[in-house]
Design a protein around this motif. Structure first.
Motif, PDB file in Angstrom:
ATOM      1  N   SER A 306       0.851  -1.195   0.000  1.00 56.43           N
ATOM      2  CA  SER A 306       0.000   0.000   0.000  1.00 56.43           C
ATOM      3  C   SER A 306       0.879   1.234   0.000  1.00 56.43           C
ATOM      4  O   SER A 306       1.722   1.401   0.899  1.00 56.43           O
ATOM      5  N   PHE A 308       0.674   5.049   0.460  1.00 60.89           N
ATOM      6  CA  PHE A 308      -0.231   6.056   1.002  1.00 60.89           C
ATOM      7  C   PHE A 308       0.105   7.404   0.358  1.00 60.89           C
ATOM      8  O   PHE A 308       0.870   8.195   0.901  1.00 60.89           O
ATOM      9  N   GLU A 309      -0.477   7.609  -0.789  1.00 61.87           N
ATOM     10  CA  GLU A 309      -0.078   8.656  -1.719  1.00 61.87           C
ATOM     11  C   GLU A 309      -0.020  10.059  -1.102  1.00 61.87           C
ATOM     12  O   GLU A 309      -0.892  10.441  -0.328  1.00 61.87           O
ATOM     13  N   HIS A 312      -2.273  11.940  -4.344  1.00 63.88           N
ATOM     14  CA  HIS A 312      -3.710  11.706  -4.381  1.00 63.88           C
ATOM     15  C   HIS A 312      -4.285  11.665  -2.967  1.00 63.88           C
ATOM     16  O   HIS A 312      -3.560  11.478  -1.988  1.00 63.88           O
ATOM     17  N   ALA A 313      -5.606  11.764  -2.900  1.00 58.65           N
ATOM     18  CA  ALA A 313      -6.299  11.546  -1.628  1.00 58.65           C
ATOM     19  C   ALA A 313      -6.584  10.070  -1.415  1.00 58.65           C
ATOM     20  O   ALA A 313      -7.057   9.680  -0.345  1.00 58.65           O
ATOM     21  N   HIS A 314      -6.320   9.235  -2.418  1.00 58.77           N
ATOM     22  CA  HIS A 314      -6.520   7.801  -2.288  1.00 58.77           C
ATOM     23  C   HIS A 314      -5.163   7.097  -2.304  1.00 58.77           C
ATOM     24  O   HIS A 314      -4.130   7.718  -2.570  1.00 58.77           O
ATOM     25  N   ASP A 315      -5.168   5.809  -2.004  1.00 59.62           N
ATOM     26  CA  ASP A 315      -3.941   5.031  -1.929  1.00 59.62           C
ATOM     27  C   ASP A 315      -3.775   4.168  -3.177  1.00 59.62           C
ATOM     28  O   ASP A 315      -4.751   3.823  -3.843  1.00 59.62           O
ATOM     29  N   ALA A 316      -2.541   3.825  -3.476  1.00 59.75           N
ATOM     30  CA  ALA A 316      -2.239   2.891  -4.570  1.00 59.75           C
ATOM     31  C   ALA A 316      -1.885   1.548  -3.940  1.00 59.75           C
ATOM     32  O   ALA A 316      -1.010   1.470  -3.072  1.00 59.75           O
TER      33      ALA A 316
END
Length: 323
Positions: A306, A308-309, A312-316
């Motif tokens: 994971s 934790f970008e 972005h506000a989301h994770d990859a």
């Protein structure tokens, strides 16, 4: 002459109750768990969660240390008419089971066999989950310093008629610098260089001074703290849990584990490592897979990385599994 006050009617006089002789009733305490179930049915798992226990584990120096841990313990209920299991027996078996014996396959097998026997034919499968923090001292990258880091560890053990199965799970944190962002940053840096210098410009010292100045850094790639969570089914011939060896293998494969003690020279070395180890989450998952699949102690693994970008506000996230 003193006059005794009359008793307060609102507070009745204290009367000493006769002391109960508990020894006389201990043998006839009710046990409703032995009653017949109202709706007969087998149950997959019955037990307790988050039991506080001490664990005696191996440390990085080959010795042993006692650490606080939590445990889940449960059995299957194979008698459909039985109302419940003997939970207190499971609890008492766990309390001191791992405090005096080092945690390994043999110790876990003995404890789980005792748990099955304590249920008097109510169960033929028991599952134990242990959670604790493995404290490891990690050296700095460049300086002579070091520091402690805690790695969360989970051990899942299942004893059934098919035998004992052990699963080891742990997490490793690392830094991930985005390759796409690095390429975009290099393009901006090159464009600024082309704007500040001409083909006729000469002078090594001038270029070096420019690179060391704020003008020499038009953009920086984004990076973020990331985590690899892995679950590994251990081979049947593995007796000791290889926590340190797996942590070392994963951190080496990823290349940029988060640090403990950091001086300026360590921070610079970490920046260099990040430049050498640009990775998407897909890259990180493949690195983790390569490290785990080459270890003969691991029969099968599942890994999730994971990122934790910071962009972005989301994770990859990427997942991988295999033998």
């Amino acid at each position: 002459m003193s006059v005794r006050a009359p008793p307060d009617a609102s507070f009745p006089a204290f009367r000493r109750e006769p002391v109960l002789n508990t020894a006389s009733i201990t043998d006839r305490l009710p046990d409703v768990a032995g009653d017949q179930a109202q709706a007969a049915r087998l149950l997959d798992w019955v037990g307790m969660g988050n039991i506080a226990i001490p664990l005696r584990i191996e440390d990085a120096n080959g010795g042993t240390v006692t650490v606080p841990a939590s445990a889940d313990i449960g059995v299957n209920l194979i008698d459909p008419d039985a109302r419940g299991i003997h939970m207190s027996r499971l609890y008492l078996h766990l309390q001191d089971a791992f405090s005096s014996q080092t945690l390994d396959r043999g110790t876990i097998a003995r404890v789980l066999r005792d748990c099955i026997e304590s249920q008097r034919g109510l169960a033929d499968r028991v599952q134990l989950t242990l959670r604790y923090g493995q404290l490891l001292r990690r050296p700095a990258l460049a300086s002579a310093h070091s520091g402690w880091k805690t790695y969360p560890v989970e051990i899942d053990a299942v004893l059934s008629p098919d035998g004992l199965a052990l699963t080891l799970a742990l997490s490793v944190e690392y830094s991930s610098t985005c390759p796409a962002s690095a390429a975009l940053s290099r393009q901006l840096n090159a464009a600024r260089f082309a704007g500040d210098f001409t083909p006729s410009t000469s002078g090594f010292d001038a270029v070096r001074e420019w690179l060391e100045s704020p003008r020499g850094l038009a953009a920086t790639p984004h990076a973020q703290r990331s985590r690899a969570d892995v679950r590994m089914r251990l081979a049947d011939d593995v007796d000791v849990f290889p926590v340190l060896a797996i942590v070392d293998a994963l951190e080496h494969a990823l290349g940029t584990p988060v640090q403990t003690a950091v001086k300026r020279e360590d921070e610079q070395a970490f920046a260099s490592l990040n430049a050498e180890n640009l990775m998407f989450c897909e890259d990180a998952a493949r690195r983790v897979s390569a490290a785990l699949s080459s270890d003969p102690r691991i029969a099968r693994f599942e890994a999730t990385v994971s990122h934790f970008e910071s962009l972005h506000a989301h994770d990859a996230i990427a997942r991988v599994s295999g033998p």
